[in-house]
Structure formats: structure tokens, C-alpha cells
Motif scaffolding. Structure first.
Motif, PDB file in Angstrom:
ATOM      1  N   GLU A  71      12.892  -3.695  18.671  1.00 47.65           N
ATOM      2  CA  GLU A  71      11.871  -3.295  18.266  1.00 47.65           C
ATOM      3  C   GLU A  71      10.853  -2.666  19.898  1.00 47.65           C
ATOM      4  OE1 GLU A  71      10.612  -5.659  15.158  1.00 47.65           O
ATOM      5  OE2 GLU A  71       9.913  -6.595  16.934  1.00 47.65           O
TER       6      GLU A  71
ATOM      7  N   THR B 259       2.610  -6.543  13.034  1.00 48.71           N
ATOM      8  CA  THR B 259       4.469  -6.695  14.290  1.00 48.71           C
ATOM      9  C   THR B 259       4.209  -5.675  14.864  1.00 48.71           C
ATOM     10  OG1 THR B 259       5.090  -7.204  12.256  1.00 48.71           O
ATOM     11  CG2 THR B 259       6.611  -7.057  14.911  1.00 48.71           C
TER      12      THR B 259
ATOM     13  N   ARG C  50       1.691  -6.293  17.612  1.00 43.94           N
ATOM     14  CA  ARG C  50       1.987  -7.971  18.743  1.00 43.94           C
ATOM     15  C   ARG C  50       2.764  -7.703  19.679  1.00 43.94           C
ATOM     16  NH1 ARG C  50       1.654 -11.055  14.004  1.00 43.94           N
ATOM     17  NH2 ARG C  50       4.626 -10.876  14.607  1.00 43.94           N
ATOM     18  N   ARG C  51       3.963  -6.450  19.114  1.00 46.72           N
ATOM     19  CA  ARG C  51       5.125  -5.834  20.378  1.00 46.72           C
ATOM     20  C   ARG C  51       4.515  -4.849  21.541  1.00 46.72           C
ATOM     21  NH1 ARG C  51       6.728  -9.626  18.421  1.00 46.72           N
ATOM     22  NH2 ARG C  51       8.570  -9.338  17.173  1.00 46.72           N
TER      23      ARG C  51
ATOM     24  N   THR D   4       8.242 -11.937   7.444  1.00 46.47           N
ATOM     25  CA  THR D   4       8.758 -10.574   8.294  1.00 46.47           C
ATOM     26  C   THR D   4      10.160 -11.403   9.945  1.00 46.47           C
ATOM     27  OG1 THR D   4       6.661  -9.798   7.780  1.00 46.47           O
ATOM     28  CG2 THR D   4       7.513  -9.173  10.248  1.00 46.47           C
ATOM     29  N   ASN D   5      11.012 -10.897  10.014  1.00 45.85           N
ATOM     30  CA  ASN D   5      11.244 -10.900  11.156  1.00 45.85           C
ATOM     31  C   ASN D   5      12.168 -12.100  10.647  1.00 45.85           C
ATOM     32  OD1 ASN D   5      10.684  -8.067  12.710  1.00 45.85           O
ATOM     33  ND2 ASN D   5       8.859  -9.911  13.051  1.00 45.85           N
TER      34      ASN D   5
ATOM     35  N   GLU E 237       4.625 -16.757  20.506  1.00 45.46           N
ATOM     36  CA  GLU E 237       5.791 -16.527  20.196  1.00 45.46           C
ATOM     37  C   GLU E 237       6.554 -17.391  19.773  1.00 45.46           C
ATOM     38  OE1 GLU E 237       8.944 -13.322  20.052  1.00 45.46           O
ATOM     39  OE2 GLU E 237       6.590 -13.190  20.233  1.00 45.46           O
TER      40      GLU E 237
END
Length: 458
Positions: free
Chosen positions: A6, A38, A41-42, A253-254, A332
Motif C-alpha cells: 500500500e 486506511t 492512516r497510511r 478491512t485488510n 498499528e
């Protein structure tokens, strides 16, 4: 798709925008779709690690690659969560398993035996030694007082800490001082979304509900459903879903985990969780059990982890033990711990997080700071900058809003990767400042008195 994948996709997309890109534009340009929260956050992670920087504020924020020729070879270290939490060998094993790309992890569904086979007071997630340590950390002088006595004594600080940390674990970007301003003075941060503001306010109301209902609040439908109603207020696409169990399938998610999708079974297992939780005699085992089993079932449309974090405090409130407010827990590693439960039915990584988080919280409320271990390296590096910022705010008798802006301005003088931590540390110091410790900031008694009057009476 794994974390590193990602990050590579995001960097590759940003390289096509030498003049920067907004979140919306970037999201449309990605070669592989990434859910908006997401993606936020990334981008935050890339910024903290000095790969990305921003310009503009609020909805005008644009993202830039720090060095257009930069490669992602350095992001190998980002492929696993950065954690200050010491992990057991079993915890490390779980972390390795859930850190592999999602496509390489085996799809799994809800394992009924994970709950059904648990026998309260016979089986235990926590060892006797772990329970003993937790008991030592959590003990307070109010243990023989009526339920909720200790929580009421520290309520003003608990509202801020738990609201902020629980929201932060959901990606909320409110700062600690922003949260204090919102909770105690009703002043929303003007550069935050309405959703983030609502999330903080919902936590405040839910925590007050738990503390004010100490005699009635328990592991029963009334408490848990109302907790969900308060925490999800004005946040769900379907308002009628607040305080009601899920009636359709859901995804994580993920994650390779698919939660239970049959409404009657969701109802049955929800009731079984409450029944077993209520039977557990040890308050720490009770708390950990609900933190594990409630999110695993995913009984609500959304907000399941938030409900579990507040519900975990039920036994602490009832026994006048120190609360669990998830202070300093990295988002995380918390998520990875949950993935271990979802996909592997393994609790070891999440237990490492729980044990560390509870000790941290208990020490905060007992004010035994020397027991936290070695001095914080960050505070040592920026000792003068922290002292200067706090001193400047107090000497100029700043109120909370002005102080919040000043801290952010001072933070910009630091490297990008240290700015968020600096803001948190300075805001924490301001909230903890009292007549017994202000001298370390070279503040005169008259200056402290003037500042305190303004701080407490805006």
C-alpha cells in the motif's frame, strides 16, 4: 495486499503530482483502491517517517513526496508496526503471521468453538502470575468503597484520556488538548471533521454513562446495547442501527476474516458472551475476555472495538480499580493484535498489548511515574524545547485555545517525524501542571497563578 504494498502504491501515485495532490484526487489516481480511512492512516505513517509532507490545512491539505527520486527501499522498516511494547515470543510469532500480505493469509470465518469451549473460572486467558501483577498495578485506596468511587474521583482526566486514546485507535486526529477543549469547554477544533468531533463527544457521553450508572452497569444487554447507542450516535449510515445487533454480513478491512453473518446466531453468541463474562470472577480476566470476544463476534454494524474498550472498564469501575485508557498504545500494534484473534484465534499478541497498556494506565492514575522504567528518550532529546514551550504558554497566561495553536506552531520547528509526538508531550505536560511541579519550567509563583486562573476560567 500488505502494508508495504500500500505504501508503494501511494508513493508511486504521489510521484505523478509534483505540485501535490489532495486526498480525494490521490484516492482516484491509485492503481489499486484503498479505503479512505486506511489511506489517511497510511499517509500519516509516511509523513511521520519523513517520506511525505503536507501543505495547507483542513480540507485544503495537499500531499507531496519528500524527495521525488526517493525509492521505497527504506520502507522495509515500515512493513511492521513500530512498537514500544515488549513482546513475548508467542506475541512475535503472531505478529509475523498477521504481517504477511493479506493475499497470503488463509480466509477464515467465525470459529464458534473459540467462545463455546471457554469455561469461566476454569479456563483463563491470563495466567495467575499475570492476574497478580495486574492486581498490584490496579489497586487503589478506594477498593472497599461503593462501586464507581475511584472513577468519579478521576472522572475529569478519565474523560479526556479514554476519549482521546480510544478515538485515536480509530484513526481520529484530534490532539490531546483539542480533546480537552471539546470535552470541558465544548469547543470543537476548526480543522477537524464533524465525524471526528462526534466520535470524541460520543466517548464522553458513554464514559459518563458507565460512571453514573455504576450500580446498574454490568455485562448485560442494557449496558452493552446502550454503550453502542451512545458511541455510534450520528456515525452510522443507518441511525436505527445504533444500539441494535447486526442483521447482515460484514467484512473487516485488510483482514482475511469474515464475521458471522446469520442474525439469529449473532444474537445467540452475543448473549453467550455476556453470560460467560458475567460468570468470570477475576476482573482482569473479565476485561480481557470482553476485549477479545466482543470484537471477534462483531455484533454491531460498526463501532465494535470502541464498545469493547469501554466495556472492559466495567469490572474496574465496579471494583474501584485503576481504569484502562489505552495510553500510548500504538494503533498499528493494536490492530495487529486484533488480527491475531480474528484470523488465528490467538490472543498472545493482543495480551502483550493489554498487559502493557494496563500497567501504563494504572501508573498514570497512581502518579507513580518513576515506575515507568528508563527516562523517555524523546523527552530527553527535546528537553529544552518542551520546557520552552510550556514556560512560554504559562508566562503569557494563555488559555487552552491559544495554547493549542502555540504548541502546533512550536512543533513546526522540529523535524516532521517528531512533530506529532512533541504536541502530545507538551499538551500532556500542560494538563499535568500543578503547584507542586511548575518550578521545573522556571515559572514564578505569580506567573503560575495568573495562568491557572485563565486556564481554568476561560
Amino acid at each position: 495486499m500488505g502494508l508495504k504494498d500500500e505504501l508503494e502504491i501511494i508513493i508511486a501515485a504521489l510521484k505523478s503530482f509534483p505540485d501535490g495532490a489532495s486526498l480525494e484526487v490521490l484516492n482516484e489516481f491509485l492503481s489499486v483502491p484503498i479505503e479512505k480511512r486506511t489511506l489517511q492512516r497510511r499517509l500519516k505513517k509516511l509523513k511521520e517517517n519523513n517520506f511525505v509532507y503536507t501543505k495547507g490545512g483542513s480540507h485544503a491539505t495537499r500531499y507531496f513526496v519528500k524527495n521525488i527520486d526517493q525509492t521505497l527501499s527504506k520502507t522495509e522498516k515500515l512493513d511492521e508496526p513500530q512498537t514500544i511494547i515488549p513482546l513475548s515470543q508467542d506475541g512475535k510469532d503472531v505478529l509475523d503471521l498477521v504481517s504477511s500480505p493479506e493475499t497470503q493469509r488463509t480466509p477464515v470465518g467465525y470459529e464458534r468453538s473459540f467462545l463455546e469451549n471457554y469455561r469461566p473460572n476454569i479456563d483463563s486467558y491470563l495466567s495467575n502470575e499475570e492476574k497478580r501483577k495486574l492486581g498490584e498495578w490496579g489497586k487503589t485506596k478506594d477498593e472497599n468503597q461503593p462501586a464507581g468511587t475511584y472513577a468519579r474521583e478521576i472522572l475529569n482526566r478519565l474523560l479526556i484520556d479514554l476519549s482521546w486514546n480510544s478515538s485515536r485507535l480509530e484513526g481520529n486526529t484530534y490532539s490531546l488538548l483539542d480533546t480537552e477543549l471539546l470535552i470541558h469547554e465544548g469547543q470543537a477544533a476548526n480543522n477537524k471533521s464533524a465525524k471526528e468531533t462526534q466520535m470524541i463527544l460520543n466517548h464522553k457521553e458513554a464514559i459518563e454513562f458507565l460512571v453514573e450508572s455504576s450500580n446498574e452497569a454490568d455485562f448485560n444487554r442494557y449496558t452493552i446495547l446502550n454503550l453502542h447507542a451512545l458511541l455510534s450516535n450520528n456515525l452510522l449510515p443507518n441511525p436505527a442501527a445504533s444500539g441494535r445487533l447486526r442483521t447482515f454480513g460484514a467484512g473487516i478491512t485488510n483482514s482475511a476474516f469474515a464475521p458471522l453473518g446469520i442474525p439469529q446466531l449473532i444474537e445467540d453468541f452475543f448473549n453467550l458472551i455476556l453470560e460467560k463474562a458475567k460468570q468470570i470472577e477475576n476482573p482482569f480476566e473479565q476485561a480481557f475476555f470482553i476485549l477479545v470476544q466482543l470484537p471477534y463476534l462483531q455484533p454491531f454494524d460498526d463501532v465494535n472495538k470502541r464498545v469493547s474498550r469501554l466495556a472492559a472498564n466495567l469490572p474496574f469501575n465496579q471494583h474501584n480499580l485503576a481504569p484502562l485508557s489505552f495510553i500510548d498504545v500504538p494503533e498499528e500494534i493494536y490492530v495487529k493484535g486484533m488480527l491475531g484473534i480474528y484470523e488465528l484465534n490467538r490472543i498472545e499478541l493482543f495480551k502483550d498489548v493489554f498487559l502493557w497498556a494496563y500497567e501504563r494506565s494504572a501508573l498514570r492514575y497512581a502518579a507513580i511515574r518513576q515506575s515507568l522504567g528508563e527516562p523517555d528518550p524523546f523527552r530527553m532529546i527535546y528537553r529544552e524545547e518542551i520546557r520552552g514551550a510550556v514556560g512560554h504558554i504559562v508566562m503569557n497566561a494563555m488559555g487552552k485555545a491559544e495554547a493549542s495553536n502555540t504548541v502546533k506552531i512550536e512543533a513546526r520547528k522540529l523535524p516532521d517525524e517528531d512533530q506529532v509526538k512533541f504536541i502530545e508531550v507538551v499538551e500532556t505536560e500542560l494538563l499535568d501542571l500543578h503547584e507542586g511541579n511548575f518550578v521545573r519550567y522556571r515559572i514564578k509563583p505569580s506567573e503560575f497563578a495568573d495562568w491557572k486562573k485563565r486556564w481554568d476560567n476561560p
